[in-house]
Design an enzyme around this catalytic site. Structure first.
Site, PDB file in Angstrom:
ATOM      1  N   CYS A  50       0.818  -1.216   0.000  1.00  0.00           N
ATOM      2  CA  CYS A  50       0.000   0.000   0.000  1.00  0.00           C
ATOM      3  C   CYS A  50       0.854   1.270   0.000  1.00  0.00           C
ATOM      4  O   CYS A  50       0.343   2.352  -0.245  1.00  0.00           O
ATOM      5  CB  CYS A  50      -0.952  -0.008   1.165  1.00  0.00           C
ATOM      6  SG  CYS A  50      -0.179  -0.614   2.613  1.00  0.00           S
ATOM      7  N   GLU A 112       9.126  -1.739  10.553  1.00  0.00           N
ATOM      8  CA  GLU A 112       7.971  -2.657  10.570  1.00  0.00           C
ATOM      9  C   GLU A 112       8.298  -3.959   9.821  1.00  0.00           C
ATOM     10  O   GLU A 112       9.131  -3.966   8.911  1.00  0.00           O
ATOM     11  CB  GLU A 112       6.703  -1.972  10.020  1.00  0.00           C
ATOM     12  CG  GLU A 112       6.842  -1.350   8.651  1.00  0.00           C
ATOM     13  CD  GLU A 112       6.428  -2.276   7.527  1.00  0.00           C
ATOM     14  OE1 GLU A 112       5.933  -3.367   7.820  1.00  0.00           O
ATOM     15  OE2 GLU A 112       6.633  -1.896   6.362  1.00  0.00           O
ATOM     16  N   SER A 192      -5.580  -5.301  10.094  1.00  0.00           N
ATOM     17  CA  SER A 192      -6.555  -5.375  11.190  1.00  0.00           C
ATOM     18  C   SER A 192      -5.929  -6.064  12.399  1.00  0.00           C
ATOM     19  O   SER A 192      -6.188  -5.689  13.550  1.00  0.00           O
ATOM     20  CB  SER A 192      -7.788  -6.156  10.752  1.00  0.00           C
ATOM     21  OG  SER A 192      -8.353  -5.508   9.653  1.00  0.00           O
TER      22      SER A 192
HETATM   23  N1  LIG Z   1      -0.106  -4.859   4.831  1.00  0.00           N
HETATM   24  C1  LIG Z   1       0.404  -3.650   4.993  1.00  0.00           C
HETATM   25  O1  LIG Z   1       1.579  -3.449   5.284  1.00  0.00           O
HETATM   26  C2  LIG Z   1      -0.489  -2.441   4.875  1.00  0.00           C
HETATM   27  C3  LIG Z   1      -0.115  -1.240   5.490  1.00  0.00           C
HETATM   28  C4  LIG Z   1      -0.979  -0.138   5.392  1.00  0.00           C
HETATM   29  C5  LIG Z   1      -2.165  -0.261   4.694  1.00  0.00           C
HETATM   30  N2  LIG Z   1      -2.495  -1.433   4.075  1.00  0.00           N
HETATM   31  C6  LIG Z   1      -3.798  -1.497   3.383  1.00  0.00           C
HETATM   32  O2  LIG Z   1      -4.725  -2.032   4.300  1.00  0.00           O
HETATM   33  C7  LIG Z   1      -5.703  -2.795   3.606  1.00  0.00           C
HETATM   34  C8  LIG Z   1      -5.780  -4.188   4.185  1.00  0.00           C
HETATM   35  O3  LIG Z   1      -4.515  -4.790   4.014  1.00  0.00           O
HETATM   36  P1  LIG Z   1      -4.190  -6.202   4.658  1.00  0.00           P
HETATM   37  O4  LIG Z   1      -2.725  -6.399   4.444  1.00  0.00           O
HETATM   38  O5  LIG Z   1      -4.749  -6.269   6.023  1.00  0.00           O
HETATM   39  O6  LIG Z   1      -4.999  -7.153   3.676  1.00  0.00           O
HETATM   40  P2  LIG Z   1      -5.426  -8.685   3.889  1.00  0.00           P
HETATM   41  O7  LIG Z   1      -4.592  -9.292   4.969  1.00  0.00           O
HETATM   42  O8  LIG Z   1      -5.444  -9.272   2.550  1.00  0.00           O
HETATM   43  O9  LIG Z   1      -6.920  -8.583   4.421  1.00  0.00           O
HETATM   44  C9  LIG Z   1      -7.912  -8.065   3.588  1.00  0.00           C
HETATM   45  C10 LIG Z   1      -9.184  -7.875   4.374  1.00  0.00           C
HETATM   46  O10 LIG Z   1     -10.106  -7.225   3.498  1.00  0.00           O
HETATM   47  C11 LIG Z   1     -11.370  -7.894   3.581  1.00  0.00           C
HETATM   48  N3  LIG Z   1     -12.076  -7.745   2.322  1.00  0.00           N
HETATM   49  C12 LIG Z   1     -11.626  -8.050   1.088  1.00  0.00           C
HETATM   50  N4  LIG Z   1     -12.567  -7.762   0.167  1.00  0.00           N
HETATM   51  C13 LIG Z   1     -13.627  -7.259   0.836  1.00  0.00           C
HETATM   52  C14 LIG Z   1     -14.909  -6.777   0.444  1.00  0.00           C
HETATM   53  N5  LIG Z   1     -15.270  -6.746  -0.851  1.00  0.00           N
HETATM   54  N6  LIG Z   1     -15.734  -6.325   1.401  1.00  0.00           N
HETATM   55  C15 LIG Z   1     -15.362  -6.360   2.689  1.00  0.00           C
HETATM   56  N7  LIG Z   1     -14.183  -6.799   3.131  1.00  0.00           N
HETATM   57  C16 LIG Z   1     -13.318  -7.246   2.213  1.00  0.00           C
HETATM   58  C17 LIG Z   1     -11.006  -9.338   3.910  1.00  0.00           C
HETATM   59  O11 LIG Z   1     -12.053  -9.855   4.659  1.00  0.00           O
HETATM   60  P3  LIG Z   1     -12.910 -11.139   4.280  1.00  0.00           P
HETATM   61  O12 LIG Z   1     -12.372 -11.668   2.979  1.00  0.00           O
HETATM   62  O13 LIG Z   1     -12.737 -12.063   5.401  1.00  0.00           O
HETATM   63  O14 LIG Z   1     -14.263 -10.605   4.211  1.00  0.00           O
HETATM   64  C18 LIG Z   1      -9.814  -9.159   4.842  1.00  0.00           C
HETATM   65  O15 LIG Z   1     -10.232  -8.987   6.159  1.00  0.00           O
HETATM   66  C19 LIG Z   1      -5.304  -2.799   2.146  1.00  0.00           C
HETATM   67  O16 LIG Z   1      -6.052  -1.843   1.454  1.00  0.00           O
HETATM   68  C20 LIG Z   1      -3.839  -2.420   2.194  1.00  0.00           C
HETATM   69  O17 LIG Z   1      -3.473  -1.760   1.019  1.00  0.00           O
HETATM   70  C21 LIG Z   1      -1.702  -2.539   4.191  1.00  0.00           C
END
Ligand SMILES: NC(=O)c1ccc[n+]([C@@H]2O[C@H](COP(=O)([O-])OP(=O)(O)OC[C@H]3O[C@@H](n4cnc5c(N)ncnc54)[C@H](OP(=O)(O)O)[C@@H]3O)[C@@H](O)[C@H]2O)c1
Length: 419
Positions: A50, A112, A192
């Site tokens: 991201c 991180e 999360s």
């Molecule tokens: N990873 C990093 O370092 C980081 C840092 C800052 C920001 N981010 C941003 O934070 C966000 C989440 O990243 P992550 O790494 O936590 O991703 P992840 O581990 O892939 O988790 C994605 C989450 O999004 C949910 N989701 C996916 N499609 C959805 C939909 N259509 N409606 C509702 N919920 C949905 C999934 O839930 P279910 O499939 O269970 O419903 C899951 O809980 C992303 O946008 C990412 O760009 C990530």
């Protein structure tokens, strides 16, 4: 023969998140094909998080304009946009940057851990699809090892600072008595988890939702919080004062209409922290009276403030990287000589083995001990003749002297295989 390692990147450092997301490459496998076909790169690795979209490439000759053009065609962006946002470095600077990435020094939240996992995933998938080859595979393996070592020895990641804890801190700074507010976490993924850990550590109650209740329940069993149904949340935002939103949903989950409806239920205020990229909260909600919306850009600012406290460690890590980068560079350059060196050793050894067999037949020698002595003698003679020129070829390669490699290839009649 000399190979170049290049790094082309758009990151949060020179582009705000809403600009950055436009550079996102949707179909990575297709992108690999396109970059190889049109930009003169023969190995590629794409790292996409991201906070950054980065391309590492290997090539004897590459063309920056073509890289830009290919990336533009993959994203539908104007080539001009790249002039402002794209950074491009090569060789030592590219290696230096990769070490900053693996050691966590270039992250929004310095030290991180997630970036290391993301880089490991990138090189694994590039390796599996053969987008990367000998050079980038070696480079990434080494950089991951060095980065891990730097993290462990410097303690740069200690202290539990993460995007999650920063978001919670931001909420605390903007809301009186967060303890008494109703907090909801939307998403059960990696980010999360970081938010939940931080809320849990600080003793806050919170609800958790994701599309399937089972997933929310499983999440809460390990991370704390109370699972709630997704549909209940979407139709009842009035039940919450603070929302942390971290999903990969490709559309707005927190819409203007849903929040305006919630605010009409006599709510005094609501704080929404959108950690998603692309965003999953419609920015228009910020125009609703009583709603405070914060996103990743604001977290970046906050992290900047927190950085001062970590400056000492950053300096230590920078010093280690500066030492490591020349070692890494030398071993990458040595790679150029390795196929030739291997080929020469192999050819000479098979000649040695053939001549040894001939001699043993002529001597009709049966005594195992004597055979062993003669064999060792042949090996020692070969080794003592070949090792010095081979080491000199490696050294020349380390010192970036392609002429010697070319000459040696001619002398040893080495036909370069495709890398
Ligand atoms: N990873 C990093 O370092 C980081 C840092 C800052 C920001 N981010 C941003 O934070 C966000 C989440 O990243 P992550 O790494 O936590 O991703 P992840 O581990 O892939 O988790 C994605 C989450 O999004 C949910 N989701 C996916 N499609 C959805 C939909 N259509 N409606 C509702 N919920 C949905 C999934 O839930 P279910 O499939 O269970 O419903 C899951 O809980 C992303 O946008 C990412 O760009 C990530």
């Amino acid at each position: 023969m000399k190979q170049n390692i290049i790094n082309a990147r758009v990151t949060f450092r020179n582009s705000p998140i809403h600009v950055l997301e436009k550079f996102t490459i949707k179909n990575i496998d297709n992108a690999y094909e396109e970059f190889k076909k049109h930009s003169g790169l023969d190995e590629c690795v794409i790292i996409q998080t991201c906070n950054r979209i980065e391309l590492f490439g290997k090539s004897k000759e590459y063309d920056v304009d073509k890289i830009r053009k290919t990336w533009a065609s993959l994203t539908g962006l104007d080539e001009e946009t790249f002039k402002e946002n794209l950074e491009l470095v090569e060789n030592q600077e590219a290696l230096h940057h990769l070490l900053k990435l693996t050691s966590g020094l270039d992250s929004m939240v310095v030290g991180e851990e997630q970036i290391l996992g993301q880089i490991k995933n990138s090189i694994t998938s590039a390796r599996n699809t053969k987008a990367s080859g000998r050079h980038l595979n070696t480079l990434f393996d080494k950089a991951i090892r060095i980065g891990t070592r730097i993290r462990n020895s410097s303690g740069i990641g200690r202290g539990g600072i993460s995007v999650g804890s920063m978001a919670v801190k931001l909420a605390e700074e903007n809301i009186d008595e967060l303890k008494f507010k109703k907090t909801l976490l939307i998403g059960t993924g990696e980010v999360s988890t970081l938010v939940a850990k931080s809320l849990q550590r600080r003793g806050y109650d919170f609800a958790v939702t994701s599309r399937t209740l089972e997933r929310s329940k499983a999440f809460c069993e390990t991370m704390g919080g109370n699972p709630v149904k997704f549909e209940e949340v979407l139709s009842g935002f009035e039940n919450y004062d603070v929302l942390f939103v971290a999903t990969t949903a490709p559309y707005f989950l927190v819409t203007y209409d849903r929040i305006i409806k919630a605010m009409k239920q006599n709510k005094k205020g609501m704080m929404i922290l959108d950690l998603s990229n692309p965003r999953t909260v419609d920015e228009k909600v910020a125009t609703i009276a009583g709603v405070k919306l914060m996103n990743l850009d604001q977290i970046a600012e906050m992290v900047e403030k927190n950085m001062t406290a970590r400056l000492n460690k950053v300096k230590t890590v920078e010093n280690i990287i500066n030492e490591e980068v020349s070692v890494l560079e030398a071993s990458m350059k040595r790679l150029d000589a390795e196929p030739l060196v291997k080929d020469v050793f192999k050819n000479i050894d098979s000649l040695r083995a053939k001549e040894l067999q001939k001699a043993l037949q002529m001597l009709d020698e049966k005594d195992e001990k004597k055979i062993k002595i003669i064999e060792e003698l042949t090996k020692a003679v070969v080794e003592s003749i070949v090792s010095t020129p081979m080491n000199n070829i490696r050294k020349a390669s380390e010192q970036g002297d392609p002429d010697i490699l070319e000459t040696a290839s001619k002398l040893f009649d080495y036909k370069k295989q495709a890398d």
